[in-house]
Design a protein around this motif. Structure first.
Motif, PDB file in Angstrom:
ATOM      1  N   LEU A  62      34.846  53.354 -61.648  1.00  0.00           N
ATOM      2  CA  LEU A  62      33.582  52.049 -61.300  1.00  0.00           C
ATOM      3  C   LEU A  62      32.598  52.903 -61.027  1.00  0.00           C
ATOM      4  CD1 LEU A  62      35.535  52.071 -57.982  1.00  0.00           C
ATOM      5  CD2 LEU A  62      35.563  50.511 -59.609  1.00  0.00           C
ATOM      6  N   LEU A  63      32.822  53.800 -62.121  1.00  0.00           N
ATOM      7  CA  LEU A  63      30.923  54.437 -62.588  1.00  0.00           C
ATOM      8  C   LEU A  63      30.842  53.730 -63.986  1.00  0.00           C
ATOM      9  CD1 LEU A  63      32.535  58.347 -62.265  1.00  0.00           C
ATOM     10  CD2 LEU A  63      31.002  56.988 -60.575  1.00  0.00           C
ATOM     11  N   GLY A  64      29.438  54.202 -63.452  1.00  0.00           N
ATOM     12  CA  GLY A  64      28.364  54.031 -65.416  1.00  0.00           C
ATOM     13  C   GLY A  64      27.779  52.131 -65.718  1.00  0.00           C
ATOM     14  N   ASP A  65      28.138  51.149 -64.279  1.00  0.00           N
ATOM     15  CA  ASP A  65      27.761  50.096 -64.319  1.00  0.00           C
ATOM     16  C   ASP A  65      26.792  49.880 -63.425  1.00  0.00           C
ATOM     17  OD1 ASP A  65      26.858  47.815 -65.296  1.00  0.00           O
ATOM     18  OD2 ASP A  65      29.115  46.446 -65.197  1.00  0.00           O
ATOM     19  N   VAL A  66      25.855  50.324 -62.526  1.00  0.00           N
ATOM     20  CA  VAL A  66      24.763  50.267 -61.726  1.00  0.00           C
ATOM     21  C   VAL A  66      24.093  48.705 -62.457  1.00  0.00           C
ATOM     22  CG1 VAL A  66      24.623  52.622 -61.600  1.00  0.00           C
ATOM     23  CG2 VAL A  66      22.818  51.438 -62.734  1.00  0.00           C
ATOM     24  N   VAL A  67      23.196  47.630 -61.060  1.00  0.00           N
ATOM     25  CA  VAL A  67      21.957  47.435 -60.953  1.00  0.00           C
ATOM     26  C   VAL A  67      20.794  47.900 -60.999  1.00  0.00           C
ATOM     27  CG1 VAL A  67      21.064  45.859 -59.034  1.00  0.00           C
ATOM     28  CG2 VAL A  67      23.837  46.849 -58.428  1.00  0.00           C
ATOM     29  N   ALA A  68      20.388  46.685 -61.712  1.00  0.00           N
ATOM     30  CA  ALA A  68      19.244  46.824 -62.925  1.00  0.00           C
ATOM     31  C   ALA A  68      18.467  47.541 -62.065  1.00  0.00           C
ATOM     32  CB  ALA A  68      19.039  45.112 -63.835  1.00  0.00           C
ATOM     33  N   GLY A  69      17.199  48.786 -61.790  1.00  0.00           N
ATOM     34  CA  GLY A  69      16.718  49.383 -61.463  1.00  0.00           C
ATOM     35  C   GLY A  69      17.338  50.466 -60.365  1.00  0.00           C
ATOM     36  N   ASP A 128      22.191  57.064 -59.262  1.00  0.00           N
ATOM     37  CA  ASP A 128      23.796  56.498 -59.927  1.00  0.00           C
ATOM     38  C   ASP A 128      25.002  57.797 -59.923  1.00  0.00           C
ATOM     39  OD1 ASP A 128      25.197  56.410 -61.771  1.00  0.00           O
ATOM     40  OD2 ASP A 128      23.288  55.264 -63.337  1.00  0.00           O
ATOM     41  N   TYR A 129      25.989  57.341 -59.487  1.00  0.00           N
ATOM     42  CA  TYR A 129      26.973  57.526 -59.333  1.00  0.00           C
ATOM     43  C   TYR A 129      27.269  58.588 -60.529  1.00  0.00           C
ATOM     44  CZ  TYR A 129      27.966  56.118 -54.759  1.00  0.00           C
ATOM     45  OH  TYR A 129      28.161  55.143 -53.392  1.00  0.00           O
ATOM     46  N   LYS A 130      27.622  57.728 -61.895  1.00  0.00           N
ATOM     47  CA  LYS A 130      27.507  58.583 -62.910  1.00  0.00           C
ATOM     48  C   LYS A 130      26.957  59.468 -63.323  1.00  0.00           C
ATOM     49  CE  LYS A 130      29.281  57.244 -67.528  1.00  0.00           C
ATOM     50  NZ  LYS A 130      28.243  58.951 -68.369  1.00  0.00           N
ATOM     51  N   VAL A 131      25.218  59.718 -62.670  1.00  0.00           N
ATOM     52  CA  VAL A 131      24.597  60.713 -63.359  1.00  0.00           C
ATOM     53  C   VAL A 131      24.957  62.055 -62.640  1.00  0.00           C
ATOM     54  CG1 VAL A 131      21.747  61.520 -62.965  1.00  0.00           C
ATOM     55  CG2 VAL A 131      22.704  59.212 -63.785  1.00  0.00           C
ATOM     56  N   ALA A 132      25.119  61.500 -61.257  1.00  0.00           N
ATOM     57  CA  ALA A 132      25.921  62.948 -60.239  1.00  0.00           C
ATOM     58  C   ALA A 132      26.746  63.546 -61.240  1.00  0.00           C
ATOM     59  CB  ALA A 132      26.104  62.411 -59.189  1.00  0.00           C
ATOM     60  N   ALA A 133      28.204  63.157 -61.656  1.00  0.00           N
ATOM     61  CA  ALA A 133      29.206  62.557 -61.838  1.00  0.00           C
ATOM     62  C   ALA A 133      29.046  63.859 -62.979  1.00  0.00           C
ATOM     63  CB  ALA A 133      29.995  62.055 -62.500  1.00  0.00           C
ATOM     64  N   ASP A 134      28.480  63.439 -63.823  1.00  0.00           N
ATOM     65  CA  ASP A 134      28.137  63.718 -65.182  1.00  0.00           C
ATOM     66  C   ASP A 134      27.317  65.187 -64.842  1.00  0.00           C
ATOM     67  OD1 ASP A 134      29.244  61.449 -66.023  1.00  0.00           O
ATOM     68  OD2 ASP A 134      27.195  60.593 -67.230  1.00  0.00           O
ATOM     69  N   ASN A 135      27.055  65.320 -64.180  1.00  0.00           N
ATOM     70  CA  ASN A 135      25.549  66.649 -63.410  1.00  0.00           C
ATOM     71  C   ASN A 135      26.185  67.583 -63.061  1.00  0.00           C
ATOM     72  OD1 ASN A 135      23.098  66.248 -65.383  1.00  0.00           O
ATOM     73  ND2 ASN A 135      23.533  64.755 -65.090  1.00  0.00           N
ATOM     74  N   ALA A 136      27.682  67.260 -62.820  1.00  0.00           N
ATOM     75  CA  ALA A 136      28.595  68.249 -61.662  1.00  0.00           C
ATOM     76  C   ALA A 136      27.853  68.009 -60.142  1.00  0.00           C
ATOM     77  CB  ALA A 136      28.365  69.791 -62.579  1.00  0.00           C
ATOM     78  N   SER A 137      27.540  67.212 -59.558  1.00  0.00           N
ATOM     79  CA  SER A 137      26.575  67.767 -58.516  1.00  0.00           C
ATOM     80  C   SER A 137      25.261  67.753 -58.541  1.00  0.00           C
ATOM     81  CB  SER A 137      27.243  67.157 -57.420  1.00  0.00           C
ATOM     82  OG  SER A 137      28.234  66.446 -57.347  1.00  0.00           O
ATOM     83  N   MET A 138      24.278  68.102 -59.501  1.00  0.00           N
ATOM     84  CA  MET A 138      23.763  69.286 -59.678  1.00  0.00           C
ATOM     85  C   MET A 138      22.650  68.655 -60.702  1.00  0.00           C
ATOM     86  SD  MET A 138      24.883  73.502 -59.819  1.00  0.00           S
ATOM     87  CE  MET A 138      26.421  73.727 -58.470  1.00  0.00           C
TER      88      MET A 138
END
Length: 360
Positions: free
Chosen positions: A212-219, A225-235
């Motif tokens: 379910l990650l990686g396809d966010v609403v434009a803007g 963005d959950y994927k950004v959080a996941a890719d950065n270990a919530s940091m």
């Protein structure tokens, strides 16, 4: 130390053992000469704390490997917007179940991003029950189905997990997470504000299926963005480190209590005793359908609401704090989360019995 029994709905009681350990480590964490809240979130020490907290939560909830665990800011209310931003994935409609104030707020926020289909609502009975599976008018083309398993304010709890077929199920578990075992694989996403059963305010845990990650609403802002959080270990940015640390201590404490299964047994005993007393005493009443009574939040009314102020004054004098019902509902509410001991519930029942005897 004179600890009272705290029945606040949130920020809620924390385990005394956790507070004592945090206090002992406050100024000098593990001989480092500084507090954990003073450390860089990218230091090996804090990364170790963060990783252990995540693993302990995974162990407690048996979270499958194909789910990401995110430790985010903004509380559950931010998720009301973040869920549609992240989960619409090109669709324009989402299904929502309305069972009280928190699901109503989620619906209101989602309307800024999509067409909301309210598939069932118990507003007609003043939110005193949850709809059955048969009452859900689900749309198979919806992007997701959102519900609130436990409504903190009204004390209404679902006695089942809705079957939504292939449509991802989203749940706001803020006030009942870790109180009983759940099958995480039935959900696309679970979120929970920390300040009830996890730790202090300032943190929100999100458990989301990877597909379910990686396809966010434009803007969508980067921070949403959950994927950004996941890719950065919530940091991606500086997280609420002390809240994260305390949550980790709570997870470790829960393991010591026998895990979620052990807490579920304790929670059932607490709720059963309190509801049994209310039902057996004409001085008190609970409006919620019996099969939907919350194990975490127990609202009750007095036979004469003119006595509400006296009840609250006397209960505070007895060391029973934060029993006032939510301002829009009135009456009383005892939130008996994991950290509220059985002795606290017993003390509340004893006080209620004495109060009814004196004022009934």
């Amino acid at each position: 130390m004179n600890r009272i029994f705290n029945f606040c709905a949130g920020p809620a009681a924390l385990p005394t053992a956790v507070l004592e350990r945090a206090g002992a480590e406050l100024a000098d964490w593990h001989g480092k000469g500084m507090s954990i809240m003073e450390m860089s979130h990218r230091s090996k020490e804090f990364v170790g704390v963060a990783e252990k907290a995540e693993q302990d939560l995974r162990d407690l909830m048996l979270i499958p490997d194909n789910y990401k665990v995110l430790f985010m800011q903004g509380g559950a209310s931010s998720q009301f917007a973040m869920v549609p931003m992240n989960l619409l994935r090109g669709k324009s409609t989402a299904d929502y179940i309305n069972t009280g104030q928190w699901s109503s707020k989620a619906i209101k926020e989602a309307k800024s991003f999509c067409t909301v289909n309210v598939v069932a609502s118990t507003e007609g009975n003043n939110f005193t029950s949850a709809p059955s599976q048969a009452e859900l008018k689900l749309n198979p083309d919806a992007a997701y189905v959102h519900y609130t398993p436990n409504e903190t304010i009204g004390g209404v709890e679902f006695d089942y997990i809705p079957d939504t077929g292939d449509v991802p199920l989203v749940a706001d578990y803020s006030s009942s997470i870790l109180s009983e075992k759940i099958d995480v694989s039935k959900f696309g996403l679970i979120y929970a504000g920390a300040q009830k059963n996890i730790g202090p305010a300032g943190l929100c845990v999100v458990i989301v299926r990877e597909d379910l990650l990686g396809d966010v609403v434009a803007g969508t802002p980067t921070m949403f963005d959950y994927k950004v959080a996941a890719d950065n270990a919530s940091m991606y940015n500086t997280p609420p480190t002390y809240s994260w640390y305390l949550a980790g201590l709570v997870f470790a404490w829960l393991k010591e209590q026998g895990g979620v299964e052990g807490m579920a047994e304790i929670n059932k005993r607490k709720a059963d005793r309190l509801y049994s007393f209310i039902d057996a005493n004409d001085f008190y009443a609970n409006p919620v359908a019996k099969n939907n009574r919350s194990r975490m939040n127990v609202p009750f009314t007095l036979a004469d609401d003119a006595l509400d102020t006296v009840f609250l004054e006397e209960s505070e004098q007895a060391g029973l704090m934060n029993l006032a019902g939510y301002r829009s509902v009135g009456g009383m509410r005892a939130s008996i989360y994991n950290a509220v001991p059985e002795e606290g519930v017993d003390a509340l029942i004893a006080f209620m019995a004495d109060f009814a005897k004196r004022h009934g």
